[in-house]
Design an enzyme around this catalytic site. Structure first.
Site, PDB file in Angstrom:
ATOM      1  N   SER A  49       0.822  -1.433   0.156  1.00  0.00           N
ATOM      2  CA  SER A  49      -0.074  -0.123   0.191  1.00  0.00           C
ATOM      3  C   SER A  49       0.909   1.268   0.113  1.00  0.00           C
ATOM      4  O   SER A  49       1.589   1.451  -0.823  1.00  0.00           O
ATOM      5  CB  SER A  49      -0.880  -0.111   1.274  1.00  0.00           C
ATOM      6  N   ASP A 166      -5.716  -4.113  -2.320  1.00  0.00           N
ATOM      7  CA  ASP A 166      -4.607  -3.655  -1.397  1.00  0.00           C
ATOM      8  C   ASP A 166      -4.111  -4.860  -0.627  1.00  0.00           C
ATOM      9  O   ASP A 166      -4.867  -5.837  -0.124  1.00  0.00           O
ATOM     10  CB  ASP A 166      -5.412  -2.617  -0.391  1.00  0.00           C
TER      11      ASP A 166
END
Length: 294
Positions: A49, A166
């Site tokens: 991320s 993610d």
């Protein structure tokens, strides 16, 4: 399977695992800044991320000075507007177009992993198979978009037959990935917000929507913290850094406090520096003993 060459056969290699955390992930800039200032080299970067975004920029050749300047610039409220898309497009509340355009501008649309100055891998999760995937080949921009596609906020990223979201869903601090890349010493940076730092809101005077959102965030933080702790216990990184980031900074709020967040990253390295140096020296001695025995 990773196929990275070690930087030196007679020096211990160091890998950084940069975790996800939205605004809190800006602390990675301070971590990189402090390590470089103290002369601590690192040979691999694994990111998830925000850790993947910052790690990619550094691995692509952006200096820590440029990284800090960019972090302070892009987090100004008027500059963050470029990432907003309130059209409720497709499967996310925010389209990934703003992020993609930004990454293309900073990294170049045709940049590939084999062009990085520091070997890089980023973690994403395939929504079709439910499996964690380590991206280290092909387009860097697409991979970084994949690792940072926050569920329900940014559209999943389509790459071949995958639909990536993610990487923090399953592996928010990828210490194991840094080890798999070939690192002898792994420094993990966990910027997650501790569950206990998020107050339970149950006052009847608080508007119901605010109570719902806040308490859902607290529950999600607990789930994330448990997963991260178990993954780190299994990966056994040599050093775990926990920057002391202001508690009011969350994944989506607090970008305006970028200077404080970056400073927290620097400070946590200073505290861990003696241990990092001891580990590097001890590993180097072991390597030399093995060489002399041969």
């Amino acid at each position: 399977m990773f196929n990275f060459l070690k930087a030196s056969l007679d020096q211990p290699t160091i890998g950084l695992a940069l975790g996800g955390g939205g605004a809190r992930g800006l602390a990675h800039v301070g971590v990189l800044k402090a390590l470089e200032r103290e002369g601590i080299p690192f040979d691999f970067i694994a990111g998830t991320s925000m850790g993947g975004i910052i790690g990619a920029m550094y691995a692509a050749g952006m200096s820590v000075v440029e990284l800090e300047e960019e972090a302070l610039y892009i987090t100004r409220p008027r500059n963050m507007l470029r990432f907003l898309d309130l059209t409720l497009a497709r499967t996310g509340l925010i389209s990934a177009k703003g992020l993609r355009d930004y990454l293309v501008e900073k990294l170049g649309g045709d940049l590939s992993f084999d062009q990085m100055t520091v070997p890089l891998a980023v973690v994403a999760v395939d929504l079709i198979s439910g499996e964690e995937v380590h991206l280290h080949e092909g387009s860097v921009v697409d991979a970084v978009r994949a690792t940072s596609a926050f569920p329900g906020v940014i559209d999943p990223v389509k790459i071949d037959s995958y639909r990536f979201t993610d990487g923090g869903v399953l592996n928010n601090v990828p210490a194991d990935v840094a080890r798999e890349m070939g690192a002898d010493i792994v420094i993990a940076v966990d910027v997650g917000l501790d569950f206990y730092d998020i107050e339970l809101v149950d006052s009847p005077t608080t508007p119901p929507p605010m109570r719902i959102v806040h308490n859902a965030w607290r529950a999600q933080s607990l789930s994330s913290q448990v997963i991260v702790n178990r993954r780190l216990e299994a990966a056994r990184p040599d050093v775990i850094l926990h920057p002391s980031i202001p508690g009011e900074v969350s994944a989506v709020t607090g970008f305006h406090r970028a200077p404080d967040i970056i400073a927290a990253g620097e400070a946590c390295v200073s505290l861990a520096l003696p241990r990092i140096r001891r580990l590097a020296r001890a590993r180097l001695k072991r390597l030399r003993r093995v060489d002399s025995a041969d």
